[in-house]
Enzyme design. Structure first.
Site, PDB file in Angstrom:
ATOM      1  N   ILE A   1       0.845  -1.197   0.000  1.00  0.00           N
ATOM      2  CA  ILE A   1       0.000   0.000   0.000  1.00  0.00           C
ATOM      3  C   ILE A   1       0.883   1.251   0.000  1.00  0.00           C
ATOM      4  O   ILE A   1       1.738   1.381   0.865  1.00  0.00           O
ATOM      5  CB  ILE A   1      -0.891   0.028   1.262  1.00  0.00           C
ATOM      6  CG1 ILE A   1      -1.760  -1.226   1.333  1.00  0.00           C
ATOM      7  CG2 ILE A   1      -1.753   1.281   1.282  1.00  0.00           C
ATOM      8  CD1 ILE A   1      -2.527  -1.350   2.642  1.00  0.00           C
TER       9      ILE A   1
ATOM     10  N   ASP B   1       4.561  -4.273  16.663  1.00  0.00           N
ATOM     11  CA  ASP B   1       4.730  -4.028  15.226  1.00  0.00           C
ATOM     12  C   ASP B   1       3.881  -2.847  14.775  1.00  0.00           C
ATOM     13  O   ASP B   1       4.344  -1.967  14.045  1.00  0.00           O
ATOM     14  CB  ASP B   1       4.333  -5.307  14.468  1.00  0.00           C
ATOM     15  CG  ASP B   1       4.360  -5.132  12.969  1.00  0.00           C
ATOM     16  OD1 ASP B   1       5.426  -5.344  12.365  1.00  0.00           O
ATOM     17  OD2 ASP B   1       3.312  -4.762  12.399  1.00  0.00           O
TER      18      ASP B   1
ATOM     19  N   LYS C   1       4.934   1.022  13.263  1.00  0.00           N
ATOM     20  CA  LYS C   1       4.400   1.596  12.021  1.00  0.00           C
ATOM     21  C   LYS C   1       3.697   2.929  12.264  1.00  0.00           C
ATOM     22  O   LYS C   1       3.833   3.868  11.479  1.00  0.00           O
ATOM     23  CB  LYS C   1       3.456   0.587  11.354  1.00  0.00           C
ATOM     24  CG  LYS C   1       4.195  -0.651  10.829  1.00  0.00           C
ATOM     25  CD  LYS C   1       3.212  -1.742  10.436  1.00  0.00           C
ATOM     26  CE  LYS C   1       3.913  -2.981   9.895  1.00  0.00           C
ATOM     27  NZ  LYS C   1       2.984  -4.119   9.775  1.00  0.00           N
TER      28      LYS C   1
END
Lengths: 426, 426
Positions: free
Chosen positions: B133, B198, B202
């Site tokens: 993306i 995680d 991000k």
């Protein structure tokens, strides 16, 4: 960076406002400001929704063309003429171009891109498709390492608004169109939107980017939404679908299939959930897989946001002394252009209901090699009733030939609707 | 353009494959090829899923660092060490960097970006968030003219896969985790994914891009999905919600609210429909309005596609003799970092059901200023039963204090779940 703007309508006002209000963001990106040097308008003394200092306005294009401090011409007038000439003249003067003009880029994009390359200037047009959705940047840059296999999407906000109102509030097409006009989602003359022309412009532009071929929008197989009525929405819903005006471009071995067609989209498909004036584009690339981009496909600020991103990108290039000097020709591919190709179809017939009618029609379909996926039949009283079929995959030509025969039967009053049925590929 | 790759795992193999298979697309974009000069691996003779000529492989980083023909170092090893040192050394040698390393960019991004700017080289990391993306390109370039107000999304495919399985197939967390591991959606040690680390990496990276502040991921308020059980999924569904692990970063006047939290998302919200390993990011900008990007958040080819887009972008800059010479510092903003702030919450208590329990608890909430949006109570038989509340907006601290009191009541067995409830802003 000094720019000249052609046209101060809805999108122009958005661009003007963003430059004023988001100065800090723009400056941070560029290390310099964007300064509007001159704006070309038809009538200088017209009342405008936003205040613009009168010394910025001119009704003479030469004031922009001959102003050497203006490096970028931002064309927001729309329509082919005089935008086409204005842009060509600006390119000849070595000015870079940013435009939101889908009709122009779809019909004369190749000529303008070739001319721009000859003169070493950039021409950018992110705002021409999908309003604020960064579909062109995404295809051109982010997915540049992909072989694009398919783009399918809802790229006309007017028709999507109308279809959403028809679906959610049981409105007729005419009622929904009127509401769209009242709310500013449809123009006084809505023809280009509701007949699918606007979507054809946009899918032509996306095709040129995805596959490197230039396709005149007038050869794109298209159908608008004017023939869709409440009954179609009702039957589609019963069968598990939403009706959407889809535009698609798909790559085959040596050909590209392009169409704009009102389609039944399965409720589970992401595009079925895109409502009102929103647009969404589904892209499939051989590396990235599926990517969906969704947002406002029109409007002053969203479209202005896309125009600004182009202005800023070109400014960056100018700051870095980069000229448009690409060796390879973007639009040199040679691929046959086709239409829908094989597809499932939804057909609504209006028939006099009597014993044997369904059998006779189904048999005729069978004789032409068309097998049926589903049938909906209501009423059993010798009156005129709708009869709805969904076929398996067939060529449109075969369907048309079959329906010619079917419509000749005395108990068939008319072929009321032919819609495409979009399958989900996963 | 010659590149050196560090690491040949899942993403490395994807990059290798795309460079081989999509040569034509890459060449068309760049006017030249991408050539892999050398690949650093731990064990040269290891069996690999794809064939790589052995002369490309080395286990000595100096073979890449000292090869002057290599202009771009592509770091795909993951983890902080030795990636951090390798990248610094490459930058000092004047090499450009492309990396997919979210842990590294979240924790040492500012230092690396500063160093890269000092040496005039680029460091790009599109693949570090959202796999294929193009969220970073979109924020950095396409939405550059926007003041970003909010980013909220599903940015961890492992947890989304697990939650989808729990929801659709009535699985327990442990069963769904096992399935995710069997199908390659979760690692042998899934801690970083399921505990929300995680996602914190991000959202830290996205925050730095959206707001120009550097936020260490360890100060981000976060909660994983390990405590969610079938009952929560069931009650959420009853109340019209899906449970998703959301990561968000929202701008207030002088502060930014950042969190990773399992949240109830109303069924009508686009994020409620994002299933399995897919990621989706919802961005709101003051010009563009709402934009949603959706696609595969991980995987060899999708992530490889993002790595390639960075390699190609840097190659273009090198071809044009552009150096990283931005004056303004991207990460110079000073904003307080907050957590969730006021929010609605879902609370599941386990209580001994007897007359007056609901009243007593509701009264305690009231005393602490917490008003309730909905209550679900099942069973009426003096046994241990779940009692579910959704609150109106409150500060988490107030909720925690209240629940301390509530959990001291003898009829309250435990506070089983506290989840955030995401409201829809339109």
């Amino acid at each position: 960076m000094k720019i000249g703007i052609l046209g101060m309508g809805t999108v122009g006002a958005g661009v003007y406002k963003i430059i004023q209000e988001n100065k800090k963001e723009i400056n941070k990106y560029l290390d310099n400001d964007i300064e509007i040097q001159r704006i070309l308008v038809r009538a200088i003394n017209k009342d405008r929704a936003i205040f613009i200092p009168s010394e910025l306005l001119t009704d003479n294009y030469d004031d922009i063309l001959n102003d050497e401090s203006i490096k970028i011409v931002v064309e927001l007038m729309g329509g082919i003429h005089p935008a086409f000439d204005y842009i060509k003249q600006a390119i000849m003067k070595g000015k870079h171009i940013v435009t939101a003009n889908k009709a122009l880029m779809a019909t004369h994009g190749k000529e303008l891109e070739d001319l721009a390359k000859q003169k070493g200037v950039f021409i950018k047009y992110e705002a021409s498709v999908g309003g604020g959705i960064p579909i062109i940047n995404t295809l051109m840059d982010s997915l540049a390492a992909n072989k694009i296999e398919e783009i399918i999407g809802i790229i006309n906000g007017t028709t999507n608004y109308i279809l959403t109102q028809m679906t959610n509030y049981n409105m007729s097409f005419d009622e929904a169109l009127k509401l769209a006009q009242d709310n500013g989602y449809a123009e006084a003359d809505p023809t280009s939107d509701i007949e699918g022309e606007d979507a054809a412009f946009k899918i032509s532009i996306l095709t040129s980017i995805a596959y490197g071929i230039s396709v005149q929008p007038n050869i794109i197989e298209r159908e608008g939404i004017t023939k869709i009525d409440k009954n179609d929405i009702k039957y589609a819903s019963k069968l598990g679908y939403k009706i959407k005006l889809l535009a698609a471009t798909k790559r085959f071995n040596d050909s590209v299939g392009i169409y704009v067609y009102p389609s039944l989209v399965p409720n589970e498909h992401p595009l079925a959930a895109i409502n009102n004036e929103f647009n969404a584009l589904f892209v499939r690339g051989n590396a990235v897989g599926e990517v969906l981009l969704y947002g406002k496909g029109a409007g002053s600020l969203p479209t202005g946001s896309a125009v600004l991103s182009d202005i800023m990108s070109v400014t960056k290039s100018i700051n870095n002394n980069i000229r448009n000097s690409k060796k390879s020709d973007r639009l040199d591919n040679n691929m046959e252009v086709r239409g829908i190709g094989k597809s499932q179809y939804y057909i609504r017939l209006q028939v006099i209901d009597k014993p044997g009618v369904l059998g006779k029609i189904a048999m005729t379909f069978g004789e032409y090699g068309i097998s049926l996926d589903s049938v909906v039949q209501n009423g059993r009283d010798e009156k005129s009733v709708p009869l709805v079929f969904i076929t398996h995959d067939i060529e449109k030509e075969v369907l048309d030939n079959t329906l010619k025969v079917v419509s000749s039967y005395e108990f068939v009053e008319k072929v009321a609707s032919i819609l495409k049925v979009e399958s989900i590929e996963k």
